[in-house]
Write an enzyme that holds these catalytic residues in place. Structure first.
Site, PDB file in Angstrom:
ATOM      1  N   GLY A 206     -26.280 -24.008   4.658  1.00  0.00           N
ATOM      2  CA  GLY A 206     -25.322 -24.558   5.628  1.00  0.00           C
ATOM      3  C   GLY A 206     -23.916 -24.070   5.341  1.00  0.00           C
ATOM      4  N   ASN A 207     -22.918 -24.704   5.939  1.00  0.00           N
ATOM      5  CA  ASN A 207     -21.520 -24.354   5.638  1.00  0.00           C
ATOM      6  C   ASN A 207     -20.649 -25.598   5.780  1.00  0.00           C
ATOM      7  OD1 ASN A 207     -20.401 -24.460   8.452  1.00  0.00           O
ATOM      8  ND2 ASN A 207     -21.976 -22.884   8.761  1.00  0.00           N
ATOM      9  N   HIS A 208     -19.361 -25.462   5.503  1.00  0.00           N
ATOM     10  CA  HIS A 208     -18.473 -26.633   5.410  1.00  0.00           C
ATOM     11  C   HIS A 208     -17.868 -27.077   6.743  1.00  0.00           C
ATOM     12  CE1 HIS A 208     -18.672 -26.823   1.125  1.00  0.00           C
ATOM     13  NE2 HIS A 208     -18.307 -25.553   1.002  1.00  0.00           N
ATOM     14  N   ALA A 273     -19.590 -22.902  13.629  1.00  0.00           N
ATOM     15  CA  ALA A 273     -19.718 -21.965  12.502  1.00  0.00           C
ATOM     16  C   ALA A 273     -21.212 -21.695  12.350  1.00  0.00           C
ATOM     17  CB  ALA A 273     -19.137 -22.588  11.248  1.00  0.00           C
TER      18      ALA A 273
END
Ligand code: CTP
Length: 396
Positions: A206-208, A273
């Site tokens: 995943g990402n932030h 994102a």
């Protein structure tokens, strides 16, 4: 339509001031209450008597009047909108730098209402780097700029720089300040948040991304009367009223939903994102710890923005985002071109307070012609308004 609206017009010194009596007449006819301020040099181009007769209000131009003080603070508070038309190079430069040497600039600095300007100048002056940088600067103060028109100029030359016609300015005032009407019934698609690419039933890549920026944009669109669908990756952020949410997890799910919805969409804003890579094999069972090292083979995800750029039809407007750490402008412009977007919003992670997790953001926008719109660091809600205002300027 403008019944009871209070419109303050600031006239600066430009030949286009001769059109302002017509504008005043149009606004009064629509039911607006109009007051006019002139800069000292504007009086050379248009008569205070004509303007006071048409506006049915005294015309002001000095900070002192018969030994008393013209209350610029209350004028700025009285107005629902302060419209500066025509805006000369000189007044623009004062607005951009905070110079306050006449009533108009004093009202500008103390105005609490929205400010909209209609520039008027010769083509070379309009295209000069200092004028364009001043325009970017006042845009970053949230002032709205009515585009100049192309045509015959006072110099006898023909080109960009003509002030918009009174009818166009009237339409802007109506559209811009009556937000609900502005994007009424326009269908908006927004992607937001991160995507999670499953490795096994308990792990993912995943990402932030928090989804905050996408939610702020959705909210800004709803305020303008638009119908908003947000395709949101895993995020716990509260959803504003009036936004229809489709929740997804992976890049592929996001792609499928966007592909299906896009046909009936007017404006698509790709803020998510999205993971660029996803595991080739997703284990159906939890992967057990074994060897000292472990690798996962990844394949590219489908690029949603690029796909929408390929299937985009006339009348559809596509907005991309670029989050960069180096060579920001070049990469942003490359994404704009390669993905056939109409506008790209650049965030640089090098800017303090920009990017994931913050409540603030700092953006630069590029349109299809490569024109740059610079903005200061602001709250995500204010940034969302700047983005929607720029979309309105370019699309509507
Ligand atoms: N985007 C998308 N689908 C993807 C990847 C990106 O729709 N699979 C969109 C993003 O939502 C954003 C824009 O493309 O609007 C640019 O995303 P970004 O990650 O900055 O660019 P990439 O094209 O993925 O390039 P890179 O990661 O190499 O910078």
């Amino acid at each position: 339509m403008l019944q009871g609206k209070k419109i303050l017009i600031g006239v600066s010194g430009s030949i286009a001031a001769y059109k302002i009596p017509i504008l005043v007449r149009l606004l009064v006819k629509e039911g607006a209450e109009v007051k006019v301020i002139l800069t000292p040099s504007a009086k050379n181009f248009v008569s205070p008597l004509t303007l006071s007769t048409l506006s049915k209000n005294p015309v002001l131009s000095d900070l002192e009047l018969n030994d008393s003080w013209a209350n610029h603070v209350m004028l700025g508070r009285w107005a629902d909108v302060f419209l500066i038309a025509p805006l000369s190079c000189n007044t623009l430069a004062k607005m951009a730098t905070g110079i306050c040497d006449n009533l108009l600039t004093a009202v500008y600095l103390s105005a609490t209402c929205p400010v909209v300007v209609a520039p008027a100048m010769d083509e070379d002056m309009w295209h000069h780097a200092s004028t364009q940088s001043n325009i970017s600067r006042i845009r970053s103060f949230n002032n709205q700029v009515i585009p100049v028109e192309h045509g015959e100029l006072a110099s006898g030359l023909s080109g960009d720089g003509r002030m918009a016609e009174p009818e166009t300015i009237l339409q802007w005032v109506k559209d811009f300040f009556f937000d609900k009407e502005q994007l009424k019934r326009r269908k908006i698609l927004i992607t937001a948040g991160p995507t999670y690419e499953a490795i096994d039933p308990v792990r993912f890549i995943g990402n932030h991304s928090s989804g905050k920026m996408g939610v702020a944009i959705a909210s800004a669109f709803v305020k303008r009367g638009a119908m908003v669908t947000m395709v949101l990756g895993p995020s716990h952020i509260p959803i504003p009223q009036g936004v229809n949410v489709v929740r997804v997890r992976s890049a592929d799910e996001m792609y499928q939903v966007c592909d299906q919805l896009f046909e009936n969409i007017d404006i698509a804003v790709m803020n998510a994102a999205v993971a660029d890579y996803t595991p080739i094999i997703v284990s159906t069972e939890k992967i057990k710890k074994q060897a000292d090292s472990f690798s996962i083979e990844l394949k590219k995800t489908k690029d949603i923005l690029k796909h929408l750029g390929e299937v985009k039809k006339g009348g559809q407007f596509l907005v991309g985002f670029a989050l960069e750490t180096t060579d920001e402008k070049e990469y942003a412009l490359k994404k704009l071109r390669d993905k056939n977007a109409d506008m790209i919003v650049l965030n640089s992670l090098r800017d303090d307070g920009a990017g994931f997790g913050h409540d603030t953001n700092k953006i630069t926008i590029f349109d299809k012609q490569g024109k740059e719109y610079l903005f200061d660091k602001k709250s995500k809600q204010e940034v969302a308004n700047d983005i929607v205002n720029t979309i309105v300027e370019l699309y509507v």
